[in-house]
Enzyme design. Sequence first.
Site, PDB file in Angstrom:
ATOM      1  N   CYS A 127       0.812  -1.222   0.000  1.00 36.85           N
ATOM      2  CA  CYS A 127       0.000   0.000   0.000  1.00 36.85           C
ATOM      3  C   CYS A 127       0.850   1.280   0.000  1.00 36.85           C
ATOM      4  O   CYS A 127       1.302   1.707  -1.048  1.00 36.85           O
ATOM      5  CB  CYS A 127      -0.982  -0.024   1.169  1.00 36.85           C
ATOM      6  SG  CYS A 127      -2.365   1.126   0.982  1.00 36.85           S
ATOM      7  N   HIS A 239      -3.738  -5.132   0.731  1.00 33.84           N
ATOM      8  CA  HIS A 239      -3.259  -5.605   2.034  1.00 33.84           C
ATOM      9  C   HIS A 239      -3.429  -7.126   2.139  1.00 33.84           C
ATOM     10  O   HIS A 239      -4.490  -7.614   2.539  1.00 33.84           O
ATOM     11  CB  HIS A 239      -4.026  -4.926   3.157  1.00 33.84           C
ATOM     12  CG  HIS A 239      -3.644  -3.507   3.382  1.00 33.84           C
ATOM     13  ND1 HIS A 239      -2.646  -3.129   4.272  1.00 33.84           N
ATOM     14  CD2 HIS A 239      -4.096  -2.358   2.819  1.00 33.84           C
ATOM     15  CE1 HIS A 239      -2.508  -1.821   4.257  1.00 33.84           C
ATOM     16  NE2 HIS A 239      -3.380  -1.323   3.382  1.00 33.84           N
TER      17      HIS A 239
END
Length: 312
Positions: A127, A239
């Site tokens: 991310c 994630h």
Amino acid sequence: MKIIIFLVLLIGINYSLNLNPVIGILTIPSDEDYKEYPSSQYSYFAASYVKYVESSGARVMPIPYEADEATLEKYFSQINGLLLTGGTLALETKSGPSKYLQTVTYLLNKVIKANQSGDTFPLFAICLGHQTLHFILSNKDYDVLSPASGMQRVNKKLIFTDKKSTMFIDLKEQIFKSIETQEQIYFNTAWGVLPNYYQTHSELNNFFNIVAVVEDQKGVVSIAAAEAKQYPIFSFGFHPEKPIFEFKTPSQHQQESIQFGRNLINQFIQIARENNHILKDSNSVIFKYNPIQLDSASFAQIYFFKLGELNI
């Protein structure tokens, strides 16, 4: 005779692997939501990243983002791989590059140079880490980060563009199909990297191979996963740790999303075992620190570190 020689080679390969890998996880400045732990005094990362690494048989060494280069050099010499976490922060400030950006830039260059010299050293970016790598490698062009619509706290399907990626080794077609047809992969970002930027930024196109993409709420396609062409550097816009370890977010916990995330970290740690950096200061691993729970946090547990507390 050939069989005997082959067995000897296999034994040699097994013994050359580092069976006690240590992964450095870089801290980031504390989030503004954590009033008790202001960024002027603390750094942090979620405990799920630690569990994620440990689940594949490695130990974790927290690396302070605020460290100077001499200290970072000491950390780098004692870890076998590096993980960059998700999070929220400004990559640049009014006075120039943030300390976090300076640290990631230094460590990325260390990783590249190590691999160029034959010292296998993997990097796993998630991310914020994914965005930061692309920002650095695009010569710090903010245009490489495009606003993403409806990509915060959502689960998405992935579109695989290269199923032969190192990270996807051992994945069965059933897993690919499930990830492609069901919204199981967790995203929480306001920014994306569009594939067409690889065409306008040759440095990105020469460095990364796009292995998966995702569509946002408006149908805009951005890069979900990329793998460096020459180095064991892996970059994910999603994630993979959350379906396994986080239950305060709307991440999905289907067996397929869990297996997918576990496969990614397993491959990363396996590559880290090819690195023979030796841990000299066992007191610097995560075990002496305790995670805490915050009602205001989206993480189940968080590690907070006072600035200057981490040392090696």
